[in-house]
Enzyme design. Structure first.
Site, PDB file in Angstrom:
ATOM      1  N   GLU A 115       0.875  -1.179   0.000  1.00 44.87           N
ATOM      2  CA  GLU A 115       0.000   0.000   0.000  1.00 44.87           C
ATOM      3  C   GLU A 115       0.909   1.225   0.000  1.00 44.87           C
ATOM      4  O   GLU A 115       1.837   1.296   0.805  1.00 44.87           O
ATOM      5  CB  GLU A 115      -0.863  -0.014   1.271  1.00 44.87           C
ATOM      6  CG  GLU A 115      -1.822   1.157   1.385  1.00 44.87           C
ATOM      7  CD  GLU A 115      -2.580   1.141   2.702  1.00 44.87           C
ATOM      8  OE1 GLU A 115      -1.966   0.793   3.745  1.00 44.87           O
ATOM      9  OE2 GLU A 115      -3.775   1.470   2.704  1.00 44.87           O
ATOM     10  N   GLU A 206      -7.858  11.876   1.869  1.00 53.20           N
ATOM     11  CA  GLU A 206      -8.218  11.042   3.011  1.00 53.20           C
ATOM     12  C   GLU A 206      -8.386  11.944   4.229  1.00 53.20           C
ATOM     13  O   GLU A 206      -7.531  12.779   4.507  1.00 53.20           O
ATOM     14  CB  GLU A 206      -7.127  10.002   3.310  1.00 53.20           C
ATOM     15  CG  GLU A 206      -7.444   9.170   4.565  1.00 53.20           C
ATOM     16  CD  GLU A 206      -6.565   7.933   4.728  1.00 53.20           C
ATOM     17  OE1 GLU A 206      -5.661   7.723   3.887  1.00 53.20           O
ATOM     18  OE2 GLU A 206      -6.790   7.179   5.694  1.00 53.20           O
TER      19      GLU A 206
END
Ligand SMILES: *[C@@H]1O[C@H](CO)[C@@H](O)[C@H](O)[C@H]1NC(C)=O
Length: 283
Positions: A115, A206
């Site tokens: 990730e 985010e």
């Protein structure tokens, strides 16, 4: 990132889901989407809320806008590509967080499962806090500090797994410009931070227990100036770069060391472990 298995589920579904077909021709559309993934105007999108509080992302013509609140706990939203590549991604717009939030190129690879974030701006919390700095990358007029951490038994696009998480965090924030992702991928590789086959890749906002808004336009697809995968061949222009995980080294095989010119990426689930300066092995 902070997220629950719901994201993993959504992402897993995204891998299987065909892009939503619309019969409309090239008409400009603005579409409000809620939690999920799909394709709008040729761009892949992903919108995740840890707690569904009805956030919508407006998408149209290569741009999106998002307003979020803390009631979502963690929200990750953006548009980009499925699959990603070592491309140059340009973007512009606004990013107005109140609290903890990140604006990044965000994506995943598989085999190995990774990730990654290339973070251009963040709110009142530096996402690298507590992580071990590996080095720096100079790219696109700025300096990025590089971090790596291991997520243990954490949710992922392959379900609960243990995997590496990579970060490049720009020391001077900006909102807008070009992110030459290959510079980061090459630097990460030189630091021993191996990547695998590209999965999705988005220009993501985010927010974690925060509120704010963003409005971001993206463009991409510029060929990478250099390909980080030594075994790859130039791909046709319409397909993503060759799978960097191809030619992986089997269990117990050599994957590094002084003078080694063979493969350096281990077949899943093995990772390349240094035995000594002249020999690294997939274990
Ligand atoms: C991005 O820049 C273009 C060109 O200046 C502008 O038209 C567009 O509104 C900008 N997009 C956003 C989301 O700010």
């Amino acid at each position: 990132m902070v997220f629950t298995s719901l994201l993993a589920l959504l992402s897993a579904v995204a891998v299987l889901a065909a892009p939503s077909a619309t019969e409309e021709p090239q008409l400009f559309r603005r579409q409000a989407v809620s939690s999920g993934t799909g394709t709008v105007d040729g761009y892949y999108y992903s919108l995740y809320e840890e707690v569904d509080s009805g956030v919508t992302m407006n998408i149209g013509s290569g741009e999106y806008s998002l307003t979020w609140t803390a009631s979502s706990v963690d929200v990750v939203a953006g548009i980009g590509w499925a699959t990603g590549s070592a491309q140059a991604i340009s973007y512009n717009g606004t990013f107005s967080p109140n609290g903890n939030a990140y604006l990044s190129v965000y994506g995943w690879t598989t085999s190995p499962l990774v990730e990654y974030y290339i973070c251009d701006s963040y709110g009142d919390y530096n996402p690298s806090t507590g992580l071990t700095q590996v080095g720096t990358v100079t790219s696109d007029g700025g300096t990025y500090d590089v971090y790596q951490t291991v997520r243990t038994n954490a949710p992922s696009i392959q379900g609960t797994a243990t995997f590496n998480q990579y970060w490049s965090v720009r020391t001077s924030h900006r909102v807008g410009g070009t992110i030459t992702t290959s510079n980061h991928f090459n630097a990460w590789k030189s630091f021993g931070m191996e990547m695998g086959s590209f999965n999705y890749q988005i220009l993501a906002t985010e927010g974690y227990e925060s509120s704010g808004s963003s409005s971001i336009a993206v463009s991409g697809g510029a060929a990478a100036p250099s390909n980080p995968q030594p075994t790859s061949t130039p791909p046709p222009t319409s397909t993503p770069p060759s799978n960097p995980g191809s030619g992986t080294v089997a269990h117990y095989g050599q994957c590094g060391g002084i003078g080694w010119t063979g493969g350096t990426v281990c077949a899943a689930p093995y990772t390349c472990k240094v035995s000594n300066a002249y020999y690294s092995q997939c274990l």
